[in-house]
Structure formats: structure tokens, C-alpha cells
Design a protein around this motif. Sequence first.
Motif, PDB file in Angstrom:
ATOM      1  N   LEU A 284      -7.554  20.473  17.282  1.00  0.00           N
ATOM      2  CA  LEU A 284      -8.373  19.005  16.788  1.00  0.00           C
ATOM      3  C   LEU A 284      -7.319  18.467  15.861  1.00  0.00           C
ATOM      4  O   LEU A 284      -7.272  18.719  14.586  1.00  0.00           O
ATOM      5  CB  LEU A 284      -9.695  19.454  15.947  1.00  0.00           C
ATOM      6  CG  LEU A 284     -10.790  19.982  16.968  1.00  0.00           C
ATOM      7  CD1 LEU A 284     -11.909  20.440  16.070  1.00  0.00           C
ATOM      8  CD2 LEU A 284     -10.991  19.045  17.964  1.00  0.00           C
ATOM      9  N   ILE A 285      -6.580  17.470  16.302  1.00  0.00           N
ATOM     10  CA  ILE A 285      -5.489  16.887  15.662  1.00  0.00           C
ATOM     11  C   ILE A 285      -6.356  15.459  15.186  1.00  0.00           C
ATOM     12  O   ILE A 285      -6.626  14.483  16.161  1.00  0.00           O
ATOM     13  CB  ILE A 285      -4.339  16.403  16.433  1.00  0.00           C
ATOM     14  CG1 ILE A 285      -3.541  17.850  16.731  1.00  0.00           C
ATOM     15  CG2 ILE A 285      -3.293  15.625  15.671  1.00  0.00           C
ATOM     16  CD1 ILE A 285      -3.217  18.694  15.669  1.00  0.00           C
ATOM     17  N   GLY A 286      -6.539  15.203  13.996  1.00  0.00           N
ATOM     18  CA  GLY A 286      -7.361  14.341  13.705  1.00  0.00           C
ATOM     19  C   GLY A 286      -6.505  12.835  13.203  1.00  0.00           C
ATOM     20  O   GLY A 286      -5.231  12.857  13.440  1.00  0.00           O
ATOM     21  N   GLY A 287      -7.203  12.049  12.567  1.00  0.00           N
ATOM     22  CA  GLY A 287      -6.456  10.678  12.119  1.00  0.00           C
ATOM     23  C   GLY A 287      -6.072  10.700  10.542  1.00  0.00           C
ATOM     24  O   GLY A 287      -6.148   9.679  10.008  1.00  0.00           O
ATOM     25  N   GLY A 288      -5.847  11.734  10.001  1.00  0.00           N
ATOM     26  CA  GLY A 288      -5.518  11.818   8.601  1.00  0.00           C
ATOM     27  C   GLY A 288      -4.211  11.340   8.384  1.00  0.00           C
ATOM     28  O   GLY A 288      -2.986  11.703   9.220  1.00  0.00           O
ATOM     29  N   TRP A 289      -3.740  10.853   7.197  1.00  0.00           N
ATOM     30  CA  TRP A 289      -2.514  10.732   6.858  1.00  0.00           C
ATOM     31  C   TRP A 289      -2.229  10.845   5.314  1.00  0.00           C
ATOM     32  O   TRP A 289      -3.324  10.829   4.440  1.00  0.00           O
ATOM     33  CB  TRP A 289      -2.218   8.882   7.263  1.00  0.00           C
ATOM     34  CG  TRP A 289      -2.684   8.180   6.449  1.00  0.00           C
ATOM     35  CD1 TRP A 289      -2.243   7.700   4.993  1.00  0.00           C
ATOM     36  CD2 TRP A 289      -3.988   7.167   6.559  1.00  0.00           C
ATOM     37  NE1 TRP A 289      -2.969   6.538   4.648  1.00  0.00           N
ATOM     38  CE2 TRP A 289      -3.937   6.490   5.349  1.00  0.00           C
ATOM     39  CE3 TRP A 289      -4.786   7.345   7.856  1.00  0.00           C
ATOM     40  CZ2 TRP A 289      -4.879   5.468   5.362  1.00  0.00           C
ATOM     41  CZ3 TRP A 289      -5.895   6.359   7.364  1.00  0.00           C
ATOM     42  CH2 TRP A 289      -5.916   5.401   6.532  1.00  0.00           C
ATOM     43  N   TYR A 290      -1.041  10.945   4.961  1.00  0.00           N
ATOM     44  CA  TYR A 290      -0.580  10.658   3.491  1.00  0.00           C
ATOM     45  C   TYR A 290       0.899   9.978   3.651  1.00  0.00           C
ATOM     46  O   TYR A 290       1.545  10.023   4.498  1.00  0.00           O
ATOM     47  CB  TYR A 290      -0.282  11.873   3.003  1.00  0.00           C
ATOM     48  CG  TYR A 290       0.739  12.898   3.428  1.00  0.00           C
ATOM     49  CD1 TYR A 290       1.982  12.854   3.035  1.00  0.00           C
ATOM     50  CD2 TYR A 290       0.352  14.060   4.498  1.00  0.00           C
ATOM     51  CE1 TYR A 290       2.907  13.639   3.698  1.00  0.00           C
ATOM     52  CE2 TYR A 290       1.299  14.556   4.982  1.00  0.00           C
ATOM     53  CZ  TYR A 290       2.693  14.544   4.747  1.00  0.00           C
ATOM     54  OH  TYR A 290       3.651  15.161   5.304  1.00  0.00           O
ATOM     55  N   ASP A 291       1.136   9.254   2.498  1.00  0.00           N
ATOM     56  CA  ASP A 291       2.284   8.513   2.361  1.00  0.00           C
ATOM     57  C   ASP A 291       2.703   8.255   0.882  1.00  0.00           C
ATOM     58  O   ASP A 291       1.828   8.005   0.203  1.00  0.00           O
ATOM     59  CB  ASP A 291       2.347   7.261   3.235  1.00  0.00           C
ATOM     60  CG  ASP A 291       3.819   6.606   3.579  1.00  0.00           C
ATOM     61  OD1 ASP A 291       4.688   7.451   3.331  1.00  0.00           O
ATOM     62  OD2 ASP A 291       3.929   5.587   3.941  1.00  0.00           O
ATOM     63  N   ALA A 292       4.026   8.206   0.770  1.00  0.00           N
ATOM     64  CA  ALA A 292       4.757   7.830  -0.607  1.00  0.00           C
ATOM     65  C   ALA A 292       6.104   6.899  -0.194  1.00  0.00           C
ATOM     66  O   ALA A 292       6.687   7.500   0.466  1.00  0.00           O
ATOM     67  CB  ALA A 292       4.931   9.047  -1.403  1.00  0.00           C
ATOM     68  N   MET A 293       6.077   5.618  -0.843  1.00  0.00           N
ATOM     69  CA  MET A 293       7.227   5.025  -0.373  1.00  0.00           C
ATOM     70  C   MET A 293       7.562   4.146  -1.580  1.00  0.00           C
ATOM     71  O   MET A 293       6.577   3.839  -2.243  1.00  0.00           O
ATOM     72  CB  MET A 293       7.239   4.296   0.680  1.00  0.00           C
ATOM     73  CG  MET A 293       6.117   3.138   0.634  1.00  0.00           C
ATOM     74  SD  MET A 293       5.887   2.456   2.441  1.00  0.00           S
ATOM     75  CE  MET A 293       7.668   1.327   2.421  1.00  0.00           C
ATOM     76  N   GLU A 294       8.868   3.733  -2.005  1.00  0.00           N
ATOM     77  CA  GLU A 294       9.331   2.934  -3.069  1.00  0.00           C
ATOM     78  C   GLU A 294       9.072   1.510  -2.622  1.00  0.00           C
ATOM     79  O   GLU A 294       9.744   1.264  -1.369  1.00  0.00           O
ATOM     80  CB  GLU A 294      10.751   3.408  -3.511  1.00  0.00           C
ATOM     81  CG  GLU A 294      11.059   2.330  -4.425  1.00  0.00           C
ATOM     82  CD  GLU A 294      12.588   2.812  -5.188  1.00  0.00           C
ATOM     83  OE1 GLU A 294      12.882   2.323  -6.229  1.00  0.00           O
ATOM     84  OE2 GLU A 294      13.246   3.746  -4.581  1.00  0.00           O
ATOM     85  N   LEU A 295       8.573   0.536  -3.174  1.00  0.00           N
ATOM     86  CA  LEU A 295       8.451  -0.833  -2.854  1.00  0.00           C
ATOM     87  C   LEU A 295       9.641  -1.544  -3.504  1.00  0.00           C
ATOM     88  O   LEU A 295      10.429  -1.289  -4.324  1.00  0.00           O
ATOM     89  CB  LEU A 295       7.113  -1.236  -3.334  1.00  0.00           C
ATOM     90  CG  LEU A 295       5.737  -0.543  -2.837  1.00  0.00           C
ATOM     91  CD1 LEU A 295       4.516  -1.147  -3.574  1.00  0.00           C
ATOM     92  CD2 LEU A 295       5.633  -0.476  -1.510  1.00  0.00           C
ATOM     93  N   PRO A 296       9.746  -2.613  -2.783  1.00  0.00           N
ATOM     94  CA  PRO A 296      11.008  -3.640  -3.235  1.00  0.00           C
ATOM     95  C   PRO A 296      10.853  -3.730  -4.563  1.00  0.00           C
ATOM     96  O   PRO A 296      12.042  -4.142  -5.223  1.00  0.00           O
ATOM     97  CB  PRO A 296      10.847  -4.839  -2.114  1.00  0.00           C
ATOM     98  CG  PRO A 296      10.100  -4.637  -1.166  1.00  0.00           C
ATOM     99  CD  PRO A 296       9.025  -3.259  -1.646  1.00  0.00           C
ATOM    100  N   ASP A 297       9.951  -4.004  -5.283  1.00  0.00           N
ATOM    101  CA  ASP A 297       9.844  -4.342  -6.604  1.00  0.00           C
ATOM    102  C   ASP A 297      10.158  -3.335  -7.845  1.00  0.00           C
ATOM    103  O   ASP A 297       9.886  -3.373  -8.928  1.00  0.00           O
ATOM    104  CB  ASP A 297       8.599  -5.060  -7.053  1.00  0.00           C
ATOM    105  CG  ASP A 297       7.175  -4.267  -6.783  1.00  0.00           C
ATOM    106  OD1 ASP A 297       7.264  -3.268  -6.435  1.00  0.00           O
ATOM    107  OD2 ASP A 297       6.109  -4.879  -6.812  1.00  0.00           O
TER     108      ASP A 297
END
Length: 486
Positions: A284-297
Motif C-alpha cells: 500500500l503505497i499512499g499519497g503522502g508527502w513531505y518537503d522542505a526547500m529554500e524560497l527565492p526570498d
Amino acid sequence: MPPHPSADRRAPQPPERDAVDALINRTQRLRGDVDAVRRDTVLVDEDDPRLRWQRALCDLAVHQLDDLGAHLGQLKQGLPSEAAEQFTAEAAGLAGEDSPAGEQPGSLIGRVGSAEWNLLTDEVRWSDELLQIFGRTSEEGPLSLDDLPSVLVPEDQPLLTALVTDCLVDGKPIDGEFRVLRTDGRIRTLHMMGEPVLDIDGCTASMWAVLRDVSALRRSQQAVHRTQESLRHQQHIARTERRMAVELQEAVLPPWRGSLSLPDQGPGSLDIAAHYLPSDSSALIGGGWYDAMELPDGRTLLTVGDLTGHGIQATSAMAMILGALRGMAVAGIEPGALMGHLNQLLETSIQPALGSAVCCRFDPATRTLEWAQAGHPAPLLFRNGAGRPIPQPDGVLLGAASGVAYEQDEVHLLPGDVLVLHTDGLARGTGNAHSGLRPGTEKLLGLAPRFAEARTAQECVRTVVEEFGGTERLDDACVLIARVGA
């Protein structure tokens, strides 16, 4: 019609009646047990290949035990037996479905017959049972060896010719199957066993054979084969879809492993770590996510979320949502408005789904966290050895309603604070009704002393995995932890 013994073969001795009775009783009990399993194999979902395969196996086993019981009954040489009669009555329900008109369900009458072809006189003798199997009347009489192939389906005629030739010319016993097209249009599958009968000079004088109607048995075996192939095909599709879902998930989720520092340097940077925890069923591979990223500002995006469903459909929808989220965050759209756009995207998607999400934007210069949520657990803030959920702004599930406005809130963080973002699948469990907390949240909050001792976000993630990695989990889960630097 009793067969003629060959010159070098003794006439068989009849078996002991008690031994046959014991075998009949054992077969009868086994048949009852198998039939009970068959009745319990209820096809709740006709489209489930596994259930169809299990039911077909049970049907085949019952057919084979019916035939075995009938054979044992014949071993008693026609002597009356309550056990044989009782077995016949129990078998009638299934065998009667596949028996042509005139056959006695659950017995070999109408399903086993004998024949003899005399090569010297051209005399042919068939038992009444064999005439019935072929659908011939006594007036029509039996078929000669030359005429016998004419009632077979065309593709089986060469096989019978070869079997008879090998028997008459080379003295080989006959053991083969072919299909007969009866005058009523029904096709029956027959199993033929026979051998040449030798005269005193060792020459072939005649040929005798026993023919058995195995149509029902072969249909059961074919059903097992078809359902087994269907099951294998479904399993192959499931494995392929899971592999595609895993590959898509790995391609979409952040490529970094271990700790991540955003921004790379300067005061107020975040030490970030994240982890994906699979469900109990790794399929059961679900639709979960995590993310972190630096924004242009210079600010930092933090997000976790989850979509309903599993497999390639959920994962592809997650890829669409996460891609849109990243694009809007880079464009400078604030978390509350961003949630509204994601809601509209899911609402107009070809494959509608529901989702929960939290989106945070952290300013390292002021240590201010702006955030919004859509039906998602609030981030947990750990400070000075204690933890608490951050008060939530309003926000409904993504895709649940049209034209929804998502509130946005902000909180000021301090150096050393630990922020925990997680999906609902991580913290499911028995909660405290009096505390008003989501199920499982209290267990996360209980990790506060260990978070205070941790030196990095990665150590905090390891603590969460130690506590929740072995927990029975119906769904996959994501956790992202950010630790505020000095």
C-alpha cells in the motif's frame, strides 16, 4: 462386460469388503470436510481472482473425491452398501449439475463404460453405460474401430487413431483422452484405457477398453487453471503498479537524505530531517508527502500532506499536488491562499480525491512561521522539554468543498525550538477524549524530554521512528522535523 485377461496376466482378486468400506468411509469424511470448506468460500467479490481460484480448487477437489468414492463403490462388485449409497446422496448435489440426462448423479453409471472389438469376427460389444456416454441408442448400436473417430471433434481424431494403431500393431496399452461430439450437440471428454487381448499364439485377437466420462473433472481443472492465471495476472499487475508507485514517489519526494540546513548559513537557519514510514502492508503505497526547500526570498518552505487512496493513482495525484505547491511557493503565494488554489486544483482534477496538508513558510530573519492547514494535524512545537500543538487556523480537507477560504496564522519561534510536522497515519491510536487531542498526539508529545536532549533534527527523527516504526499502521506516514538554530 468383464475384460479378457491377457495370456500372461492373472485375474485380479476382489478386495476385502471391510477394507473397501473403510476407504469409502474415509473418503466420505474427507469429501464432507472439503465440501464444508467449499461452502465457506463465499464469493463476496466475483471480480477477486484469489477468491475465484480458491473456489475452483474446492470444486475440483469435490469432483475428484466424488469419482474416488464412486470407484470404491464399484470395487464392492455391486454389493449393497449404506456407505456407498450415503456417499452417492451427498455427491448428488455437485455431480448432478454436470451429468447428462439419464445419468445417476454421484455414481459411475452413465460415466464409465466398457467396450470390446474382436479383430477376428469384427464383432463389437459395448456396455449400456458406454452407449449412454456416446448418446447412442441400442438400435443405433456400438461403433467399430473404423467408425469411432468420426464422432470425435476433428482435432482429436488423429490422437485416437494413433492410440488404436499403437495398441493393435505394437501391443501398447491405451491411455489417452479425447472429446466426443454427441448427437444432441454436447461435447463430452472421455478418458480411454485399454489393451490388446492375445490369443494362445500371442497374437492380438481383440481389443478391450474402459472409457470414463471426465467432462466435469476437466471443467473443474480448467476453471482452476483459468482462475490461477487470472490471479497471477492480477499479482503481476499489482507488483508492476507498486514498482511504478515507488519509483514515482522516490522521484517526487525530496532527494536529500539525512539532515538538511536551510538556509545554508546565517542566523535562524533550520536543521531539517524527514522520514517516510510504510504501512503494515508494504504493497500500500499512499499519497503522502513531505518537503522542505529554500524560497527565492530567503524564507523556507515546510510541508507535509496526504491524499486518499493507494497505488499509482494516489502517487501520481500526490506528484501533481506537490509540484503545484512548490511552484506557487516559489512564486511567493502565501500559505493560506496556496491552500485555496490546491483545493481548486483537486476539485477540478480528472481523478478527484481528498487530501489533508499543512504548509509553513519560515522567515529566518525574524524566526516567524506563517502557516495554514487543510484538515490536517497541527504542527507540534517543543520548547524547554515540553510540547504542545500550535493553535490551528480554520481549513477543511482539500477537495471537500468549493470556494473555501483558508485562514493563515503565524507563530514566533525561538532558538532551540523543535517543530514536528506529520501526517495522520503516524499518530493514529487511542487518544484522550478529555484532552481534545488527536489520537496518538499525546504519544508524540511524550517524546519532549528526548527531543530536548537531541542535538540534531536527525536524532529527533530517529526517536520518532523508534517509537512509531514498530506500531501497527494501516496507512503509510510521513514526519518532518525542523530544529531552529541560534
